[in-house]
Design an enzyme around this catalytic site. Structure first.
Site, PDB file in Angstrom:
ATOM      1  CG  HIS A  37      -3.358   5.492   1.003  1.00  0.00           C
ATOM      2  ND1 HIS A  37      -2.199   5.838   1.862  1.00  0.00           N
ATOM      3  CD2 HIS A  37      -4.311   6.107   1.709  1.00  0.00           C
ATOM      4  CE1 HIS A  37      -2.464   6.339   2.849  1.00  0.00           C
ATOM      5  NE2 HIS A  37      -3.473   6.755   2.936  1.00  0.00           N
ATOM      6  CG  ASP A  68      -3.925  -0.744   0.202  1.00  0.00           C
ATOM      7  OD1 ASP A  68      -4.826  -1.212   1.100  1.00  0.00           O
ATOM      8  OD2 ASP A  68      -3.420   0.341   0.193  1.00  0.00           O
ATOM      9  CD  GLN A  86     -10.443   3.236   2.046  1.00  0.00           C
ATOM     10  OE1 GLN A  86     -11.682   3.025   2.578  1.00  0.00           O
ATOM     11  NE2 GLN A  86      -9.812   4.118   2.706  1.00  0.00           N
ATOM     12  CE  LYS A  90      -7.610   3.166   5.848  1.00  0.00           C
ATOM     13  NZ  LYS A  90      -8.173   4.732   6.298  1.00  0.00           N
ATOM     14  CB  CYS A 126      -2.682   9.695   1.684  1.00  0.00           C
ATOM     15  SG  CYS A 126      -2.744  10.360   3.280  1.00  0.00           S
TER      16      CYS A 126
HETATM   17  N1  7TS Z   1      -4.310   2.087   1.605  1.00  0.00           N
HETATM   18  C1  7TS Z   1      -5.639   2.736   1.362  1.00  0.00           C
HETATM   19  C2  7TS Z   1      -6.177   2.177   0.202  1.00  0.00           C
HETATM   20  C3  7TS Z   1      -5.990   3.464   2.300  1.00  0.00           C
HETATM   21  O1  7TS Z   1      -7.235   3.930   2.127  1.00  0.00           O
HETATM   22  C4  7TS Z   1      -5.200   3.863   3.565  1.00  0.00           C
HETATM   23  C5  7TS Z   1      -5.951   4.816   4.344  1.00  0.00           C
HETATM   24  C6  7TS Z   1      -4.019   3.306   3.840  1.00  0.00           C
HETATM   25  C7  7TS Z   1      -3.499   2.341   2.818  1.00  0.00           C
HETATM   26  C8  7TS Z   1      -3.313   3.491   4.949  1.00  0.00           C
HETATM   27  O2  7TS Z   1      -4.272   3.111   6.207  1.00  0.00           O
HETATM   28  P1  7TS Z   1      -3.307   3.202   7.723  1.00  0.00           P
HETATM   29  O3  7TS Z   1      -4.520   2.410   8.326  1.00  0.00           O
HETATM   30  O4  7TS Z   1      -2.152   2.226   7.609  1.00  0.00           O
HETATM   31  O5  7TS Z   1      -3.374   4.742   7.849  1.00  0.00           O
HETATM   32  N2  7TS Z   1      -6.478   5.963   3.850  1.00  0.00           N
HETATM   33  C9  7TS Z   1      -7.081   6.931   4.617  1.00  0.00           C
HETATM   34  C10 7TS Z   1      -7.732   7.845   4.257  1.00  0.00           C
HETATM   35  O6  7TS Z   1      -8.288   7.672   2.730  1.00  0.00           O
HETATM   36  N3  7TS Z   1      -8.101   8.850   4.717  1.00  0.00           N
HETATM   37  O7  7TS Z   1      -7.363   8.818   5.924  1.00  0.00           O
HETATM   38  C11 7TS Z   1      -6.824   7.681   5.644  1.00  0.00           C
END
Ligand code: 7TS
Length: 404
Positions: free
Chosen positions: A116, A193, A196, A219, A359
């Site tokens: 991501h 990371d 997910q 999430k 992303c």
């Molecule tokens: N890393 C991964 C693997 C992610 O899927 C996401 C967000 C992030 C980092 C960033 O997370 P945040 O909470 O800091 O925004 N992924 C997604 C997605 O797949 N669709 O919307 C957000």
């Protein structure tokens, strides 16, 4: 009769919505919403500053949430848990604090092509600032990572390796524990990371031997605006603060300051206590459901959906065709139809999916795709949800005027 977990989630009430965009953010159970409301109704005060009982309450709630996170991911001590806003901020903290002060020209940073942007751009930035070089682990066509290739890529110049435990596009679990071993063999640190993975599987940062592990509350059924950075205490002790200001100091003079011990050194300003309380409730909720049930139900519904999709000749699933390798995340394309049109047609039938590059533009480029559609299932989704999704998906080409 299976328990209907949707009844734990007020948003589903009388709403006919089929919500399968869980990888973007999960819905919130009543227990989380109530915990946040209860904090503001009965315990709200700025933690760490006051000596009156409400402020002590708020401090206790914050520290109890930290202890819950520590137990949830298997950290050795709550001092290794830093509250942030989200995964993105957690990784940026590592990049600014650890990255800028420990990486140098000639060093190499290794990321995977599946990352991501949140686990890529901070490393691009650190490399530009320090003169280090960014290297990529390429994945196989089914999305898997070949450890032999990783072994060749990680050598004595490698200073930092950053890989997601589960890809937000492919849904596949990466062998982060084995990659961490390869990183440690050459003295590099391992950043994982976990955005997910934490919603789907039991995580143990100790057995992965991650030096840093980042995830977001929202999430995994918690509130937005609260995230976590786990880091080994030894590293936190050596790292300079990322943000400077109140609540992160022991004492301040005109031209100098003594910083607090970790984790407070990394929590400048008023922390999101309500968010931490909500995350604590989410951890309790997820633990009460149990990852065994979560995994079983997600696999059941996503297997059903994938079987239906693989039976549609114009629908193409990206990555592995084994649903057990997807953690509920199924990314796909439909011949001749732009992903945005697919998602709009599904939306007209009350099915919420995501379309775009999610992303992860370098991954899309690597796979030869500009954009895709993603359905991501949670344990509260049902076979009836999957049926509505499949029914709508099966009409997409016809509704675009291509026949079926
Ligand atoms: N890393 C991964 C693997 C992610 O899927 C996401 C967000 C992030 C980092 C960033 O997370 P945040 O909470 O800091 O925004 N992924 C997604 C997605 O797949 N669709 O919307 C957000």
């Amino acid at each position: 009769m299976q328990y209907d977990y949707r009844s734990d989630f007020p948003i589903f009430g009388n709403n006919p919505l089929v919500y399968i965009d869980n990888a973007a953010t999960a819905q919130k159970p009543e227990a989380v919403i109530d915990a946040v409301a209860d904090f503001y109704e009965r315990h709200n005060a700025n933690p760490l500053r006051g000596l009156y009982s409400l402020s002590v309450d708020a401090t206790e709630e914050l520290e109890s949430a930290r202890a819950a996170v520590c137990g949830f991911i298997g950290a050795s001590s709550p001092d290794e848990i830093v509250f942030t806003r989200n995964t993105t901020e957690s990784i940026n903290l590592v990049a600014y604090s650890y990255g800028l002060s420990n990486l140098h020209a000639g060093d190499e940073v290794v990321v995977s092509i599946t990352e991501h942007h949140s686990n890529l751009l901070p490393w691009q930035f650190v490399c530009k600032k320090t003169g280090a070089t960014l290297k990529f682990i390429e994945c196989e066509p089914d999305g898997s990572i070949d450890l032999d290739k990783v072994e060749k890529l990680i050598y004595d110049r490698t200073a930092l390796v950053a890989v997601a435990q589960v890809s937000n596009v492919l849904g596949r679990e990466n062998p982060v524990g084995q990659i961490a071993k390869l990183a440690h063999r050459v003295g590099a640190v391992m950043v994982v990371d976990g955005a997910q993975s934490t919603p789907h599987m039991h995580v143990d940062v100790g057995s992965i031997d991650a030096d840093f592990f980042a995830f977001s509350g929202h999430k995994m059924y918690g509130p937005m605006g609260i995230g976590v950075l786990y880091a080994k205490r030894r590293l936190l002790d050596l790292m300079p603060p990322f943000l400077f200001g109140g609540e992160m100091i022991d004492s301040v003079k005109r031209d100098s300051a003594v910083f607090s011990e970790p984790p407070h050194k990394f929590e400048a300003g008023t922390v999101n206590v309500a968010g931490a309380v909500g995350l604590h409730a989410a951890i309790d909720y997820v633990s009460s459901v149990g990852f065994e049930t979560i995994g079983k139900r997600e696999l059941e519904v996503s297997s059903y959906a994938m079987t239906g999709m693989l039976g549609m000749k114009h629908v193409h699933v990206v990555g592995s065709h084994d649903p057990a390798e997807h953690n509920g995340i199924i990314t796909f394309t439909v011949d001749d139809v732009h992903p945005h049109d697919v998602s709009e047609i599904l939306a007209a039938d009350n099915v919420a999916v995501r379309a775009g590059h999610h992303c992860a533009q370098p991954l899309h480029e690597y796979l030869g795709l500009r954009s895709t559609v993603r359905a991501s299932f949670a344990f509260y989704n049902t076979i009836a949800d999957a049926d509505k999704f499949l029914e709508s998906l099966s009409t997409v080409r016809e509704r675009m005027g291509y026949g079926n």
